[in-house]
Structure formats: structure tokens, C-alpha cells
Write a protein that holds these residues in place. Structure first.
Motif, PDB file in Angstrom:
ATOM      1  N   HIS B 128       3.038  -2.746  48.301  1.00  5.29           N
ATOM      2  CA  HIS B 128       4.168  -3.415  49.123  1.00  5.29           C
ATOM      3  C   HIS B 128       4.273  -2.562  50.575  1.00  5.29           C
ATOM      4  CE1 HIS B 128       5.349  -6.299  45.878  1.00  5.29           C
ATOM      5  NE2 HIS B 128       4.791  -5.247  45.067  1.00  5.29           N
ATOM      6  N   SER B 130       3.849  -1.241  54.267  1.00  2.34           N
ATOM      7  CA  SER B 130       3.213  -1.403  55.529  1.00  2.34           C
ATOM      8  C   SER B 130       2.774   0.122  55.954  1.00  2.34           C
ATOM      9  CB  SER B 130       3.732  -2.086  56.654  1.00  2.34           C
ATOM     10  OG  SER B 130       5.172  -1.628  56.881  1.00  2.34           O
ATOM     11  N   GLY B 131       1.607   0.266  56.548  1.00  2.00           N
ATOM     12  CA  GLY B 131       1.445   1.605  57.094  1.00  2.00           C
ATOM     13  C   GLY B 131       0.065   2.188  56.487  1.00  2.00           C
ATOM     14  N   GLY B 132      -0.530   1.443  55.761  1.00  2.00           N
ATOM     15  CA  GLY B 132      -1.970   1.575  55.307  1.00  2.00           C
ATOM     16  C   GLY B 132      -1.948   2.951  54.386  1.00  2.00           C
ATOM     17  N   GLN B 136       0.814   5.013  51.773  1.00  2.00           N
ATOM     18  CA  GLN B 136       0.647   5.173  50.306  1.00  2.00           C
ATOM     19  C   GLN B 136       0.689   6.271  49.780  1.00  2.00           C
ATOM     20  OE1 GLN B 136      -2.592   2.268  49.993  1.00  2.00           O
ATOM     21  NE2 GLN B 136      -1.367   0.490  50.409  1.00  2.00           N
TER      22      GLN B 136
END
Lengths: 552, 268
Positions: B128, B130-132, B136
Motif C-alpha cells: 500500500h 508509494s515510493g517503490g 518497502q
């Protein structure tokens, strides 16, 4: 010029809430039959069941002191109304019992009929008032939206320094405080609106990355933010705009057949206690003052005050007997002053809106220091016409004002400039404006809009959506030259006009593809700015669109 | 009953359950019937059940789940513990309905929607973000750190990564267990530290993750068996975050006194 309601088209968010068929329980304290004037509670019961067969009515002897009697009476319902005999009742325990019975406690309505109706000297008049108040309370309870975790904050009493060991290791009774909650789909914070953060007296609201965040620890649910929100995106469980609207509508509807001269009075809990303490000397003895409890006086929106007058009644806000704990005294006074001046400017009696002392039921002396001169031939209060509630938010407010102005000989060009005006007016100097559209991009409510057609570029302004936030002026590159100015003012004529074109210019098309490049005025301004240094560059800027520039 | 020797030479017994009012030194203290330990245990049970609900729906797991839900319902009624969890009815109702489902139908739904046959699995918090991959990876490292600080490491034989909803919910159950044990031995300082850790974990992870997860399943599933449970889980977590905050606020003036002192010393 006479304004006709036919010129008004106001689509807006209507109060919907819980459907009327939702089962509601009304619990009536049996002691209401014996105190003060003595209300005929069996007739109240009959009235409620005739009002709506889905209402479950229970008469509970000494309801105020026996919260354990609540669960069987609320079985199978989703909403509850309590008609109690005094403010000295076990409200916290009652809410606990409601929660255990599966009924949302924050939406329960506690109606102090003992303090607010039974002091009326005439029994029939007291009963009529009680009926009207009950109808309003039921409507309010039913219109409450579904409550989730975002609507409430648990409150536990602090331990303090002197506490027993047993108390240390056991949980005290918990209560829940209603806090402001935001409907993400309605909020325009992402577009730059921040009216709620300015209205909040506790700094509990902040815009973070285009999203409104509510600091629950600071919020005390006063409702000032909800009344300031232009789209109705904010709600306070138990006292939000939908509930207040529904209650007022029901009061006016019921009062039209029961009471000749109704006055809707908004009072906070402190004012309600002062009213009860005054007993038969206060507003409880008045047959036509209909109290509506609000979390704080600033929770009453200007729209609702004006809508009440449009429906033929009077609107009052109770002054706080002590210093307002929400620091809203001045804001409320300004709001009432604005309403009075607006009413005077459109030919209504300004005293239809006022501030009332809850202890004496008398209008407070005008504390705003303003002079209000009623217009000549001011029209008396109109009858409750067949008017549809225009809904909440800015369009609802415009609808209320236009409903007031309908059929009157209003001056269409009258502009009321006032610090509490919820509307703003934008004036644009066509000789300076370049039609760049920065104002439209910055406008959070869409009051300023740009239309870049193939041949014509235009800017339009809709006074019904302007909140005088000033973001258009801040974004305008020509503001220093006076291209755009905004004032906090309400103009009834502009409200009736709706969206109006304020700038128009021919569009320069792309030489290659024909797509619009920019307005001619903008190119002219660029030429001016570039002057002799950009003599070569200036003509090329206006020849090609952004896509074709890269190819040429 | 157990007794505890304290500094002031006064022998005090553990509080009896379901006692309404205690008169002490002329001071009337109104008590609710719920001990803090009981509330921590109830919350532990809720988190554990929710953790099981978002794992693969094996038949034996569902059988145990149904029994546990019934026991949880009884536990909530004891001492009115459910009063402190306003989403209790919704949670219990959703878990009860879920437990009654057939495993085969749940398996299909789990595979198709929740486990991500239609796209990235919604059950992982990292999906969920964003930011790739960088974001993560950062999330996983943060979670590992938080688990380690609480004394927990991932099992090398475990099937899920640290950001799986089941793992995060189980971690909350672990923290609630720690809090309950601290209350049971009357270690107020440790109980408050555990409560603080819970509040931080909820605000950093679950209180953001679960509502997004529920929304994602709503969009993909448009109904289904998992949606009510996930909605109830999201609401429960949001309410629980508020409750933890309120509990810590209640003990605010005491937390410093309990850092290194016994209860008796703190009173003098």
C-alpha cells in the motif's frame, strides 16, 4: 428589481441521514406528569405514534434515576430520544446502557421537557410546546449519520495523586466525547481551503499534505468548524449540520400547526442549565421559544439562522451565562450582526435574528455596537411558504438568502460588506487581467473558473461559491497592478445571477496544430515584460503550443 | 486471595472483581467492574483472532476460530469489559459470521482477492506504500527493528513476511499479553511502557494499514466474506488506538513516579 425564486437553481447536499423508517425509541420520564404544569404524557405518547408508527414509545417511571430501565425499552432500535424531567439525570449511565444495548450513545437526544416545556403556565400550551419539541428531537436523532471511531474520543478521568490501590488497578467508567470528523469525499482541503482551521478555537485542525487532520486530544466538539465548512464536509456526532437542519425543519413544520409565533433558540449546555435554573422566570415558561441544543454557539451556521427567518420564524442564539469556554462570544455576535444587517438590506425586520439571555428570555442589548436602520417599508415576517430546504454548505446558504429576498423589493446592487460575511466578492480589472487562469487554479471552491476554448478564453465568477479566502489574489501574477481584488461581502443580486463571465479575450491558436496557446492579452503582457530584449523571442512564444514547440 | 507487602507496612489484597464501590478513609470511590488486566487480555484475544482471520482459511484453523469467538464473546461480558470497546458488537458479529463460512468458499475468495491473484496482495502493508522498493524495504527494516525492541524475532520457518497483516496483528496480541502480565504482577511502569509501545505501533502501522486494506478489499471484492471482518478490524484498531491513548493519559502523572520506584515509595 424583484427577485423571483424562479431565477434560483441551487443543487446542493440535502440532509439525508437515516431514513425516516428507522426504528426510534422515545423514552418519557413518568415524573413529567407530576412536575410543574404537569404534562399529559399519554397524549404525548399518542402524538408520537401518530407522527410515525415506527416510533417505539415507552413511559418509564423515574427514568432519570433508573438507567437500568433503558435496555428493554430500546430493543431493536437504532436511535433513541429521552424526554427527561430535569437536567439532573444520570446521562452518563444512560449512555452506557445505550451502548450495551447496541444503540449509538452519541446520537441519543436528551430533551429536558421538565425545564423547557413544563414551566409554561397554560397546560394546553405546555403540551403543544412539548409535542413540537419531541417532533424535533425525533427528527434530529434519526438524521444522525453513522458514527465510527473517527467521530469519538474516549475520556477517562485522571488518576490524581490520592487514589487507592484498588482504583489504580481497575478501570473507571469511560465516556465518549464527540469530536469533529471529516468526510473525505466532500472536503476540499486538497484544493487549498482552510476555513475550518481558521474557525477552530483550539487549533485542533491542520492541513497535512492536502488532507485535513483532526487532533482528537485538542478537539472538544464545539462544532465551529462544521458551521464554517463551505461544503458540509465536517460533522460532529450528535450536533452536526445534518442533525441541526433536520431538527429545525421538524420544529418549523410542527410549529406551523401548533404555535403562532415560533422562535428557534440555539443554546449550548451551559445556557441550557441557566435556562433551567431560571425556572418559570426563564425561557422554559415561554410557549413559543423552541430550544435546540448545540455543542457550542458557533456551531449554528449563518445559513440556518437565515433559513429560519425565510420560513417565517425568528432565530435566537442564547448568550453564555459565563465566559464562553469555546471563546466564541465575539464570533457569534458578529454572525448575528451580519444576519441583522443583511435582513435590513433586503427588506426584512432585522430583529428576526438576535441574541437572547437564557435566564430571562429577554433579547440581550445589542452588544455589537452597530447601528441598524430598517429600510423603509420593510416587509414583516413572511409566512412559512412551501420552501424546500436548500441544503448545507455554501449553496445552501445562497439558497436561504435568495429565499428571503424572493418577492421583496430588494436593491439588486446592495452589497453588504461585513467581517462575518460568509461570501466574498471578486472584482477583476479587464484592462489589467491577462486571462492566465492562475486565479481559477488556486480557487478551492471553483468560484473562479477558466474556460480556454479554441477561439475565446474566458474567466467566470460565481458569487455563491466564493468564501473570500483570497487565494485567487495571492496566486494572481498581476495582483500588484490591481488585476484582482476580493472583499468579504454579500451581494444578493450577484447571488441570484449565479456564474457570470468577468473576462473574455480571443485565444491565439497554434500555427501548427491549431490548439489554443494563450489569450491575446497574455501575449501582449509578455511582450511588455520582455521589452526590447525579447523582441525576437516574443513573437515565437505565441505561435506554437507546448507540444509543437518541441517539434519546431 | 493474594496479598502484597508494600512499603507502608500495610497489607493490601488484590482488588476483588465485580466490586462496585469501596469506601476508604471516608472517601467514596466509584469503581467500574473491569480490572485493567482483564481489558488487556480481552484486547489480546481480539488481536489474536483477527490475526487468524487473515491467514489461509484452513479447516482446522476455522474450527478453532469458531470456538475462540464464542469464548471471546463471554469474556467481553464479564465485568462489562466490552464497554471499553465501542466497536465490540460489530467485531463480534463479523467474526461470528466469518467463522460460520465454509472453508472452500473462503479459500477461493482468499486466493482471488485478498492474496492478490488480481494484483499485488493487499495483505502486506508494503503493497500500500508509494515510493517503490526503497520505501518497502525501509518499512520492513523498521518493522524488524520494532519487533526486536520488543524482544521478538521472526521465525525462520514462518510463512509470512514482517509486514503481513497477520504478523502485525499477532505482534499487537503479544504486546497486549506483555501489558496484561505486567498488570498482574503490579508492575505499573512496565505496563505503561508496553502501552506506549502499542500506541506507537498502532499509529505508525495498523491504524493506517488496516483502513486502507479494508478499502482495497471493498473495491476489489464488492462484498464477500472478508470485507465485514476487515472493516470491523479497521474500526477496532482505530478505536483501540484512542483507548490506549486515553489510558496513557490517565496515568500521565504517575508514569514518571513508576519508572524506578515501587508503588509504596511513589505514594510518599
Amino acid at each position: 428589481m424583484t427577485l423571483h425564486s424562479g431565477s434560483v437553481a441551487i443543487p446542493s447536499r440535502q440532509p439525508s441521514g437515516v431514513k425516516p423508517a428507522t426504528a426510534t425509541a422515545v423514552l418519557i420520564c413518568g415524573r413529567l406528569a407530576t412536575g410543574n404544569a404537569g404534562l399529559d404524557i399519554s397524549r404525548l405518547r399518542d402524538f408520537l405514534t401518530s407522527l410515525d408508527p415506527h416510533i417505539q414509545v415507552s413511559i418509564v417511571e423515574d427514568l432519570c434515576r433508573t438507567p437500568k430501565a433503558i435496555p428493554p425499552a430500546v430493543r431493536g432500535v437504532r436511535r433513541a430520544v429521552f424526554a427527561v424531567c430535569s437536567s439532573d439525570f444520570a446521562e452518563a449511565e444512560a449512555r452506557h446502557e445505550l451502548q450495551r444495548a447496541g444503540v449509538e450513545p452519541l446520537t441519543a437526544v436528551f430533551l429536558n421537557l421538565g425545564g423547557l416545556a413544563s414551566h409554561v403556565p397554560d397546560c394546553d400550551a405546555a403540551l403543544r410546546k412539548a409535542k413540537v419539541l419531541l417532533a424535533g428531537a425525533v427528527a434530529r436523532a434519526r438524521s444522525a449519520p453513522e458514527v465510527g471511531p473517527e467521530h469519538r474520543r474516549p475520556v477517562l478521568p485522571p488518576l490524581g495523586q490520592n487514589v487507592s490501590r484498588r482504583a489504580l488497578f481497575t478501570m473507571p467508567p469511560i465516556r465518549y466525547q464527540a469530536v469533529a470528523a471529516c468526510l473525505p469525499g466532500e472536503c476540499i482541503a486538497e484544493q487549498g481551503c482552510d476555513l475550518c482551521t481558521l474557525a477552530c478555537p483550539r487549533g485542533a485542525l491542520a492541513i497535512d499534505g492536502g488532507t485535513l487532520r483532526v487532533d482528537k486530544d485538542r478537539c472538544d466538539g464545539c462544532g465551529a468548524c462544521a458551521s464554517a465548512c463551505p461544503t458540509g464536509a465536517l460533522d460532529v456526532a450528535g450536533g452536526g449540520p445534518l442533525e441541526l437542519d433536520a431538527q429545525v425543519e421538524a420544529l418549523l413544520e410542527q410549529a406551523s400547526s401548533e404555535l403562532p409565533n415560533p422562535k428557534i433558540l440555539f443554546l449550548c449546555p451551559e445556557a441550557a442549565r441557566a435556562a433551567e435554573a431560571a425556572g418559570s422566570a426563564g425561557l422554559g415558561a415561554s410557549p413559543d421559544i423552541l430550544p435546540v441544543e448545540v455543542p457550542g454557539a458557533a456551531a449554528v451556521p449563518t445559513r440556518l439562522l437565515l433559513w429560519i427567518v425565510a420560513r417565517g420564524a425568528e432565530a435566537r442564539i442564547a448568550s453564555c451565562p459565563t465566559a464562553c469556554r469555546h471563546s466564541q462570544t465575539e464570533a457569534v455576535q458578529q454572525r448575528v450582526d451580519f444576519c441583522r444587517k443583511l435582513l435590513a438590506s433586503i427588506g426584512h425586520a432585522p430583529e428576526a435574528v438576535g441574541i437572547l439571555n437564557p435566564g430571562t428570555a429577554a433579547l440581550d442589548a445589542d452588544q455589537t455596537g452597530s447601528r441598524i436602520t430598517p429600510r423603509e417599508h420593510a416587509k414583516p415576517l413572511g409566512s412559512a411558504a412551501d420552501l424546500r430546504n436548500p441544503g448545507i454548505g455554501m449553496e445552501g446558504l445562497a439558497g436561504a438568502i435568495l429565499a428571503l429576498a424572493t418577492g421583496t423589493e430588494s436593491n439588486p446592487h446592495a452589497t453588504l460588506e461585513h467581517p462575518a460575511s460568509p461570501f466574498g466578492l471578486v472584482s477583476l480589472d479587464r484592462s489589467v487581467c491577462t486571462g492566465c487562469g492562475s486565479c481559477a487554479e488556486a480557487c478551492p471552491t471553483g468560484a473562479m473558473a477558466r474556460d480556454a476554448g479554441d477561439r475565446v478564453t474566458s474567466l467566470s465568477f460565481d458569487a455563491r461559491s466564493c468564501t473570500a479566502c483570497g487565494q485567487c489574489v495571492a496566486a494572481c501574477p498581476e495582483a500588484a497592478r490591481g488585476a484582482l481584488r476580493t472583499i468579504r461581502a454579500t451581494d444578493v443580486g450577484r447571488l441570484a445571477e449565479g456564474r457570470k463571465r468577468v473576462f473574455e479575450d480571443s485565444t491565439i491558436p497554434c500555427r501548427r496544430c491549431g490548439q489554443p496557446v494563450m489569450p491575446a492579452a497574455l501575449l501582449g503582457r509578455l511582450n511588455e515584460l520582455l521589452g526590447g530584449q525579447g523582441a525576437e523571442l516574443a513573437p515565437r512564444i505565441g505561435q506554437y503550443c507546448a507540444s509543437c514547440k518541441a517539434l519546431v | 486471595m493474594d496479598s502484597v507487602q508494600i512499603q507502608s507496612e500495610r497489607r493490601v489484597t488484590a482488588p476483588p472483581p465485580n466490586r462496585r464501590v469501596v469506601k476508604r478513609s471516608g472517601e467514596q470511590i466509584r469503581l467500574a467492574a473491569a480490572p485493567v488486566t482483564g481489558l488487556a487480555r480481552l484486547r489480546q484475544g481480539c488481536y489474536r483472532l483477527l490475526s487468524q482471520a487473515v491467514l489461509w482459511p484452513k479447516e482446522e484453523r476455522l474450527r478453532g476460530f469458531a470456538l475462540a469467538t464464542i469464548e471471546m464473546g463471554k469474556m467481553g461480558q464479564r465485568g462489562h469489559l466490552a464497554d471499553y470497546l465501542p466497536e465490540w458488537d460489530q467485531l463480534l458479529g463479523a467474526l461470528g459470521s466469518f467463522a460460520a463460512r465454509q472453508p472452500a468458499a473462503l479459500e477461493k475468495e482468499y486466493t482471488r482477492i485478498v492474496a492478490g491473484n488480481a494484483g499485488p496482495s493487499l495483505l502486506y502493508e508494503s503493497s500500500h506504500l508509494s515510493g517503490g522498493p526503497a520505501a518497502q524495504g525501509w518499512l520492513l527494516a523498521q518493522l524488524l527493528k520494532e519487533y526486536a525492541e520488543a524482544g521478538v524475532i521472526s521465525s525462520p520457518h514462518g510463512g509470512e513476511t514482517e509486514d503481513h497483516a497477520a504478523v502485525e496483528l499477532e505482534f499487537m496480541a503479544y504486546l497486549c499479553n506483555g501489558e496484561a502480565e505486567a498488570w498482574e504482577r503490579e508492575d505499573v511502569a512496565q505496563a505503561l511502557r508496553s502501552s506506549a509501545r502499542q500506541g506507537e505501533f498502532l499509529s505508525r502501522h495498523l491504524a493506517k494499514f488496516l483502513p486502507t486494506l479494508a478499502q482495497g478489499v471493498e473495491v476489489q471484492a464488492r462484498g464477500g466474506s472478508y470485507l465485514p471482518v476487515l472493516r470491523a478490524a479497521a474500526n477496532f484498531v482505530l478505536s483501540d488506538a484512542d483507548l490506549v491513548s486515553a489510558l496513557r493519559e490517565r496515568f500521565r502523572d504517575w508514569s514518571d513516579a513508576y519508572e524506578s520506584a515501587t508503588w509504596g515509595q511513589a505514594r510518599t
